[in-house]
Motif scaffolding. Sequence first.
Motif, PDB file in Angstrom:
ATOM      1  N   THR A  32       6.681  14.047   8.795  1.00 52.67           N
ATOM      2  CA  THR A  32       5.267  13.814   9.063  1.00 52.67           C
ATOM      3  C   THR A  32       5.042  12.571   9.905  1.00 52.67           C
ATOM      4  O   THR A  32       3.896  12.177  10.114  1.00 52.67           O
ATOM      5  N   GLN A  33       6.127  11.956  10.375  1.00 57.66           N
ATOM      6  CA  GLN A  33       6.100  10.807  11.280  1.00 57.66           C
ATOM      7  C   GLN A  33       5.539   9.539  10.633  1.00 57.66           C
ATOM      8  O   GLN A  33       5.224   8.577  11.330  1.00 57.66           O
ATOM      9  N   ARG A  34       5.433   9.515   9.308  1.00 64.20           N
ATOM     10  CA  ARG A  34       4.986   8.309   8.607  1.00 64.20           C
ATOM     11  C   ARG A  34       6.231   7.512   8.204  1.00 64.20           C
ATOM     12  O   ARG A  34       6.750   7.640   7.096  1.00 64.20           O
ATOM     13  N   ILE A  35       6.690   6.710   9.123  1.00 60.68           N
ATOM     14  CA  ILE A  35       7.939   5.979   8.942  1.00 60.68           C
ATOM     15  C   ILE A  35       7.821   4.973   7.804  1.00 60.68           C
ATOM     16  O   ILE A  35       8.767   4.753   7.043  1.00 60.68           O
ATOM     17  N   GLY A  36       6.667   4.328   7.688  1.00 57.51           N
ATOM     18  CA  GLY A  36       6.482   3.327   6.640  1.00 57.51           C
ATOM     19  C   GLY A  36       6.624   3.915   5.255  1.00 57.51           C
ATOM     20  O   GLY A  36       7.291   3.345   4.376  1.00 57.51           O
ATOM     21  N   GLU A  37       6.002   5.076   5.019  1.00 57.46           N
ATOM     22  CA  GLU A  37       6.112   5.711   3.712  1.00 57.46           C
ATOM     23  C   GLU A  37       7.533   6.174   3.431  1.00 57.46           C
ATOM     24  O   GLU A  37       8.022   6.059   2.300  1.00 57.46           O
ATOM     25  N   ALA A  38       8.196   6.720   4.448  1.00 59.67           N
ATOM     26  CA  ALA A  38       9.581   7.158   4.263  1.00 59.67           C
ATOM     27  C   ALA A  38      10.486   5.984   3.905  1.00 59.67           C
ATOM     28  O   ALA A  38      11.357   6.098   3.032  1.00 59.67           O
TER      29      ALA A  38
ATOM     30  N   ARG B 180       0.815  -1.215   0.000  1.00 55.61           N
ATOM     31  CA  ARG B 180       0.000   0.000   0.000  1.00 55.61           C
ATOM     32  C   ARG B 180       0.848   1.263   0.000  1.00 55.61           C
ATOM     33  O   ARG B 180       0.493   2.251  -0.656  1.00 55.61           O
ATOM     34  N   ASN B 181       1.949   1.255   0.738  1.00 55.03           N
ATOM     35  CA  ASN B 181       2.824   2.436   0.732  1.00 55.03           C
ATOM     36  C   ASN B 181       3.379   2.703  -0.666  1.00 55.03           C
ATOM     37  O   ASN B 181       3.436   3.854  -1.117  1.00 55.03           O
ATOM     38  N   PHE B 182       3.784   1.665  -1.356  1.00 54.68           N
ATOM     39  CA  PHE B 182       4.327   1.817  -2.703  1.00 54.68           C
ATOM     40  C   PHE B 182       3.243   2.266  -3.681  1.00 54.68           C
ATOM     41  O   PHE B 182       3.497   3.092  -4.563  1.00 54.68           O
ATOM     42  N   GLU B 183       2.040   1.741  -3.526  1.00 55.20           N
ATOM     43  CA  GLU B 183       0.938   2.161  -4.399  1.00 55.20           C
ATOM     44  C   GLU B 183       0.572   3.620  -4.158  1.00 55.20           C
ATOM     45  O   GLU B 183       0.293   4.364  -5.105  1.00 55.20           O
ATOM     46  N   TYR B 184       0.578   4.016  -2.894  1.00 54.17           N
ATOM     47  CA  TYR B 184       0.257   5.414  -2.587  1.00 54.17           C
ATOM     48  C   TYR B 184       1.291   6.364  -3.182  1.00 54.17           C
ATOM     49  O   TYR B 184       0.940   7.387  -3.783  1.00 54.17           O
ATOM     50  N   LEU B 185       2.574   6.022  -3.017  1.00 52.77           N
ATOM     51  CA  LEU B 185       3.625   6.885  -3.557  1.00 52.77           C
ATOM     52  C   LEU B 185       3.557   6.955  -5.077  1.00 52.77           C
ATOM     53  O   LEU B 185       3.714   8.040  -5.667  1.00 52.77           O
TER      54      LEU B 185
ATOM     55  N   ASP C 253       8.130  21.384  -6.164  1.00 52.83           N
ATOM     56  CA  ASP C 253       8.758  20.085  -6.451  1.00 52.83           C
ATOM     57  C   ASP C 253       9.692  20.131  -7.650  1.00 52.83           C
ATOM     58  O   ASP C 253      10.012  19.086  -8.230  1.00 52.83           O
ATOM     59  N   ALA C 254      10.165  21.305  -8.019  1.00 53.30           N
ATOM     60  CA  ALA C 254      11.049  21.415  -9.184  1.00 53.30           C
ATOM     61  C   ALA C 254      12.388  20.741  -8.940  1.00 53.30           C
ATOM     62  O   ALA C 254      13.055  20.324  -9.894  1.00 53.30           O
ATOM     63  N   THR C 255      12.817  20.634  -7.686  1.00 49.24           N
ATOM     64  CA  THR C 255      14.093  19.992  -7.361  1.00 49.24           C
ATOM     65  C   THR C 255      13.914  18.869  -6.353  1.00 49.24           C
ATOM     66  O   THR C 255      14.876  18.473  -5.681  1.00 49.24           O
ATOM     67  N   MET C 256      12.699  18.345  -6.231  1.00 48.28           N
ATOM     68  CA  MET C 256      12.444  17.255  -5.289  1.00 48.28           C
ATOM     69  C   MET C 256      13.187  15.995  -5.716  1.00 48.28           C
ATOM     70  O   MET C 256      13.127  15.593  -6.883  1.00 48.28           O
ATOM     71  N   VAL C 257      13.907  15.388  -4.783  1.00 42.57           N
ATOM     72  CA  VAL C 257      14.649  14.155  -5.040  1.00 42.57           C
ATOM     73  C   VAL C 257      14.280  13.134  -3.958  1.00 42.57           C
ATOM     74  O   VAL C 257      13.634  13.458  -2.957  1.00 42.57           O
ATOM     75  N   PHE C 258      14.711  11.900  -4.147  1.00 40.31           N
ATOM     76  CA  PHE C 258      14.327  10.817  -3.246  1.00 40.31           C
ATOM     77  C   PHE C 258      14.718  11.068  -1.785  1.00 40.31           C
ATOM     78  O   PHE C 258      13.894  10.867  -0.887  1.00 40.31           O
ATOM     79  N   PRO C 259      15.954  11.470  -1.480  1.00 35.90           N
ATOM     80  CA  PRO C 259      16.297  11.674  -0.065  1.00 35.90           C
ATOM     81  C   PRO C 259      15.442  12.740   0.611  1.00 35.90           C
ATOM     82  O   PRO C 259      15.058  12.575   1.769  1.00 35.90           O
ATOM     83  N   VAL C 260      15.147  13.824  -0.096  1.00 38.09           N
ATOM     84  CA  VAL C 260      14.305  14.880   0.494  1.00 38.09           C
ATOM     85  C   VAL C 260      12.881  14.384   0.673  1.00 38.09           C
ATOM     86  O   VAL C 260      12.218  14.680   1.680  1.00 38.09           O
ATOM     87  N   LEU C 261      12.384  13.613  -0.296  1.00 34.65           N
ATOM     88  CA  LEU C 261      11.042  13.047  -0.172  1.00 34.65           C
ATOM     89  C   LEU C 261      10.955  12.106   1.022  1.00 34.65           C
ATOM     90  O   LEU C 261       9.962  12.112   1.767  1.00 34.65           O
TER      91      LEU C 261
ATOM     92  N   VAL D 285      13.303   2.288  -0.260  1.00 37.02           N
ATOM     93  CA  VAL D 285      13.314   0.973  -0.910  1.00 37.02           C
ATOM     94  C   VAL D 285      13.104   1.115  -2.402  1.00 37.02           C
ATOM     95  O   VAL D 285      13.640   0.327  -3.203  1.00 37.02           O
ATOM     96  N   TYR D 286      12.348   2.128  -2.835  1.00 39.14           N
ATOM     97  CA  TYR D 286      12.155   2.363  -4.260  1.00 39.14           C
ATOM     98  C   TYR D 286      13.480   2.625  -4.974  1.00 39.14           C
ATOM     99  O   TYR D 286      13.622   2.342  -6.164  1.00 39.14           O
ATOM    100  N   MET D 287      14.450   3.165  -4.251  1.00 39.65           N
ATOM    101  CA  MET D 287      15.740   3.480  -4.869  1.00 39.65           C
ATOM    102  C   MET D 287      16.622   2.258  -5.047  1.00 39.65           C
ATOM    103  O   MET D 287      17.563   2.285  -5.851  1.00 39.65           O
TER     104      MET D 287
END
Length: 299
Positions: free
Chosen positions: A266-272, A62-67, A251-259, A277-279
């Motif tokens: 936001t304290q959502r450890i699972g999404e972070a 679900r986390n991967f689908e949401y992202l 989001d013009a310079t948004m990258v994976f580490p910042v995301l 893991v996507y990387m």
Amino acid sequence: MTDLPIPRRRNAGWRTRAFAYALVAPVVLLILGLVAYPFLFAIWVSFTDMVVGSVGQFIGFRNFEYLAGTATFWSAIWNTITIVLVSDILKLGIGLGLALLVHQHLPGRGLFRSFLMLPWAMPAFVAFLTWRVLYQPIGGGFNLILTQTGIHTEVIDFLGQRSTAMASVIAASVWRGFPFWFVSILAALQSVPRELHEAAIVDGASTWQRFWNVTLPGIMPVIIVTTLLSSIWTANGFEHVWLLTAGGPSDATMVFPVLAYFGMQTQRIGEAAAVSVYMLPVLGILVIFATSLMMRRDE
């Protein structure tokens, strides 16, 4: 002289192996504790709805689908690829050019080498904060130069508009990272046998032919390894984007580490964890590709 009995020889061999295992065991335990466990735990967390203060439940993909359904995630993919590719190309060009220059017998080249290493020796935090001050629309060094010389009469908000934010981040990243390429390629140039160049000169090869057929093949293994390391460091880099733009504007310079960091905020450890893991597949493919190139060259 009689041979040792078989049981005694077996005991000696077992003791040697046991001693070797005892020497390796602390390193193995250290790797398992500091690398394997955090790595596997992060993968597990990415499949849970863990938040700060809660263990979380297993929720599958679900986390991967949401992202994958958010525009910010796709912006992070595109921006990460752009920064890595453009930065590596520019770092390679600058590092190779300067290495070829300093490799010549020039007066004061030792001092010049030391000067070129300053961006790499400077702490990243200090370096990118300095670049942020230079980019400021009011009182920034670049805007003062452009307006005072008449090159551009209007003030440019380098970090605050989409058209210039990515280029500004890449410029700062290249300045910070090119010394690593420079020193790596310079060391490789010094290991190329001089006899090969002398033989090429005798055969009538031009400067470009000597570079293409002698110098470049000799330093290619180092370029491959440097590209691999630089790509991994740039893709995982946090300071150069966070300190300059924090992933903006829009989001013009948004990258994976910042995301991933925003997920932690936001304290959502699972999404972070899912962002990290996507990387993994991308970095894994990069490592496999570079390794295969090195093996082909060895063969």
